[in-house]
Design a protein around this motif. Structure first.
Motif, PDB file in Angstrom:
ATOM      1  N   LYS A 201     -24.834  23.646  21.400  1.00 21.94           N
ATOM      2  CA  LYS A 201     -24.990  23.401  19.962  1.00 21.94           C
ATOM      3  C   LYS A 201     -25.220  24.668  19.158  1.00 21.94           C
ATOM      4  N   VAL A 202     -25.923  25.627  19.743  1.00 14.75           N
ATOM      5  CA  VAL A 202     -26.148  26.881  19.026  1.00 14.75           C
ATOM      6  C   VAL A 202     -24.811  27.563  18.768  1.00 14.75           C
TER       7      VAL A 202
ATOM      8  N   GLN B 229     -18.923  20.343  18.646  1.00 14.99           N
ATOM      9  CA  GLN B 229     -19.569  20.581  19.925  1.00 14.99           C
ATOM     10  C   GLN B 229     -18.623  20.369  21.115  1.00 14.99           C
TER      11      GLN B 229
ATOM     12  N   GLU C 218     -31.706  23.372  20.510  1.00 17.32           N
ATOM     13  CA  GLU C 218     -30.981  24.094  19.482  1.00 17.32           C
ATOM     14  C   GLU C 218     -31.945  24.694  18.464  1.00 17.32           C
TER      15      GLU C 218
ATOM     16  N   TYR D  80     -33.969  27.554  19.671  1.00 14.65           N
ATOM     17  CA  TYR D  80     -33.278  28.834  19.687  1.00 14.65           C
ATOM     18  C   TYR D  80     -33.407  29.533  18.345  1.00 14.65           C
TER      19      TYR D  80
END
Ligand code: ADP
Length: 583
Positions: free
Chosen positions: A397-398, A407, A478, A481
């Motif tokens: 997802k990042v 995605q 996500e 992060y």
């Protein structure tokens, strides 16, 4: 496949075909060694993958049935697993040394619970080394102690450490309390603290205790917490610390527990107390193992490999990482042996690296060759990975934010990278986490040295675009992060003004403190301190302890008690007024 199992499969075939999503299940089955990558590929090309998977299962043996059952459990298809359960075969047919049917899943359960990585897609065993490590592990059966597995970067230490504990007998005999894996890398103290915090959290979560205690605040406190947990709650548990650079890290673990570490530096344990053992991993695979990897990738017999194969292994200096890169290339272009050998022999990347005497040429050549065969747009996407910090694993997802792609599309691209050994995946975790080997990051950073600022800026801009209506607030991978690394990217992008206002924003401070605890927040202030305001640091050093209270304190109230001339006060007043206005 025995009769009962077979008829059970036939009976519930329709349910299975309707409900399962084969890709994840097949991943598990491949790592259990009951399904080949070939078979997976064949199934993936079918219109109805589930039907083909069941078809294949019907042709396989009991082990495949068991593995499929375990995979269903892991992927949360308990309702389907229950259907298969009554007919689970009692014994294995492949004559493996009396492993009972439970042991496959037992070992897997223990290892995945402790975050021990799985085998790489293509894997060769190194029995002699493996036995040496296991022999040392047995020395920890009765007493605590340290085992150092040392060797050069990319020589296969982590894979070896994970493989050594993949053994039912060993776990039962020596580490019935479990095995916990912690990736360390080149960390600074605050990051180390966060890692130990999360280890403590993991350990405490498994206990029955009602209330989780607050995370330890300092390294000393963390050490005491860990000592208590290991001694009282988790005796006979093994901790594996992967990739240690610095002996100060070990001091935090000097608590009389059972510990295995991988490192490039042999003498790290000099400064800690207790029994010590070591195993050296030779810099490379021996020739036959190198050839075996190439054979596995190209689906050939070792004897049938062309003559260039030996030279390739030699040019790779037996490095399993480099051989894997070349193997993945050959898998796709099986008649390029000579071509890739010549590429390896080129010396276009000669440069001096002070960090190690290791000869990286072969790796650099292999990386360049692997990147070159990617489609142009994917080359650019791969380049974007340059800015990820070492030893950090990220969810798809990042990257979907960074690349502005769906995605699913991201996952396909990442799969391509993984298949080329350009990237690795940790599929113990949900969502899957992706990471590069240290040496690959070194290569990327070197390669894109002049563009680092731009690449970091891209990360920041994409984040800002994606989160234009407000920062992420949940605790999923996500969000973690971004909350953890946004400041880092801003600093590296030289966006000091933006970094400044981010770190001055009360919103950000309270979200970060809430989600990650104060240690990280304070880490940011220490790290980026020089560009920050003194008042703000003071506010934090005076109030930091309050930020870890639960329920979470009202940051605005805290800030309002600051000097009226301060920026913190100004923002807090503004927010208080906004609140009053909106009722
Ligand atoms: P280190 O920890 O020494 O830096 P790793 O254990 O991470 O090295 O190995 C680097 C890479 O080399 C792995 O990602 C994998 O691709 C490959 N590799 C290592 N050991 C093996 C093995 N036994 N069989 C196949 N590939 C291996």
């Amino acid at each position: 496949l025995e009769e009962g199992a077979r008829s059970c499969l036939l009976r519930c075939r329709h349910r299975l075909e309707e409900d399962i999503k084969p890709p994840y299940l097949m991943d598990h089955m491949i790592s259990d060694g009951v399904m080949t990558v070939d078979e997976e590929e064949r199934i993936t090309t079918q219109v109805n993958q589930a039907v083909s998977l069941v078809e294949l299962l019907l042709m396989k043996d009991n082990r495949a049935y068991i593995s499929f059952y375990n995979a269903l459990i892991k992927e949360k298809y308990e309702d389907l697993a229950i259907l298969l359960f009554p007919n689970l075969p009692r014994t294995l047919t492949d004559g493996q040394k009396n492993t009972s049917d439970g042991s496959l899943s037992y070992v897997q359960a223990v290892l995945s619970e402790g975050g021990v990585p799985q085998r790489p897609v293509v894997f060769v065993s190194r029995p002699e080394l493996l036995n040496r490590v296991r022999e040392k592990l047995y020395r920890l059966q009765k007493d605590p102690g340290w085992i150092t597995v040392f060797g050069m970067a990319g020589s296969g230490k982590s894979v070896l450490a994970a493989e050594a504990v993949r053994d039912h007998r060993l776990i039962e005999d020596c580490f019935p309390g479990g095995i916990h894996w912690l990736s360390i890398g080149q960390v600074e103290k605050p990051d180390l603290l966060v890692k130990i915090q999360s280890l403590c959290f993991r350990l405490e979560q498994n206990l029955d205790s009602q209330s989780l205690s607050r995370p330890p605040n300092s390294l000393d406190e963390a050490k005491e917490r860990l000592r208590f947990l290991m001694l009282r709650k988790y005796p006979r548990t093994l901790l594996i610390l992967d990739d240690i650079w610095d002996s100060t890290v070990l001091k935090a673990f000097d608590i009389q527990c059972r510990l295995l570490l991988t490192t490039r530096n042999r003498s790290l344990t000099d400064s800690v107390s207790g029994a010590k053992y070591e195993v050296e991993v030779e810099s490379g695979l021996d020739e036959s193992k190198g050839l075996e990897i190439l054979a596995l990738y190209t689906k050939a017999k070792v004897q049938g490999l062309p003559e260039e194969a030996r030279s390739i292994v030699r040019e790779c200096k037996g490095s399993p990482l480099v051989v894997s890169l070349i193997g993945a290339l050959l898998k796709e272009k099986p008649n390029r042996w000579r071509y890739y050998l010549c590429q390896l022999q080129q010396k276009q990347f000669k440069r001096i690296r002070k960090s190690s005497s290791y000869d990286y040429d072969a790796l650099d050549q292999a990386m360049a060759a692997s990147i070159e065969v990617l489609p142009d747009e994917h080359q650019d996407l791969y380049k974007d990975l340059t800015v990820i910090e070492k030893d950090v694993k990220i969810p798809a997802k990042v990257l979907s934010v960074l690349w502005d792609l769906e995605q699913e599309e991201v996952e396909d691209i990442l799969e391509e990278f993984v298949n080329k050994s350009l990237l690795f995946v940790d599929n113990n975790s949900k969502p899957y986490l992706y990471y590069l080997h240290d040496l690959q990051l070194d290569f990327l950073v070197e390669q894109n040295r002049t563009q680092l600022e731009d690449l970091h800026t891209k990360v920041v801009r994409q984040y800002q675009q994606h989160y234009r209506y407000g920062p992420p607030t949940s605790g999923d991978e996500e969000c973690l992060y971004w909350i953890r690394f946004l400041t880092y990217h801003m600093a590296k992008a030289n966006l000091s003004q933006e970094l400044y206002s981010l770190m001055f924003s009360l919103d950000w401070v309270s979200i970060k403190a809430q989600i990650m605890g104060p240690a990280h927040l304070i880490n940011d202030y220490v790290e980026f301190g020089p560009i920050l305001d003194k008042e703000f640091q003071e506010f934090l050093s005076l109030n930091g302890h309050q930020l870890e209270q639960r329920p979470f304190p009202d940051v605005v109230q805290l800030a309002l008690s600051q000097p009226h001339t301060s920026e913190v006060y100004r923002q807090a007043l503004q927010q208080a007024q906004d609140r009053a206005r909106s009722g």
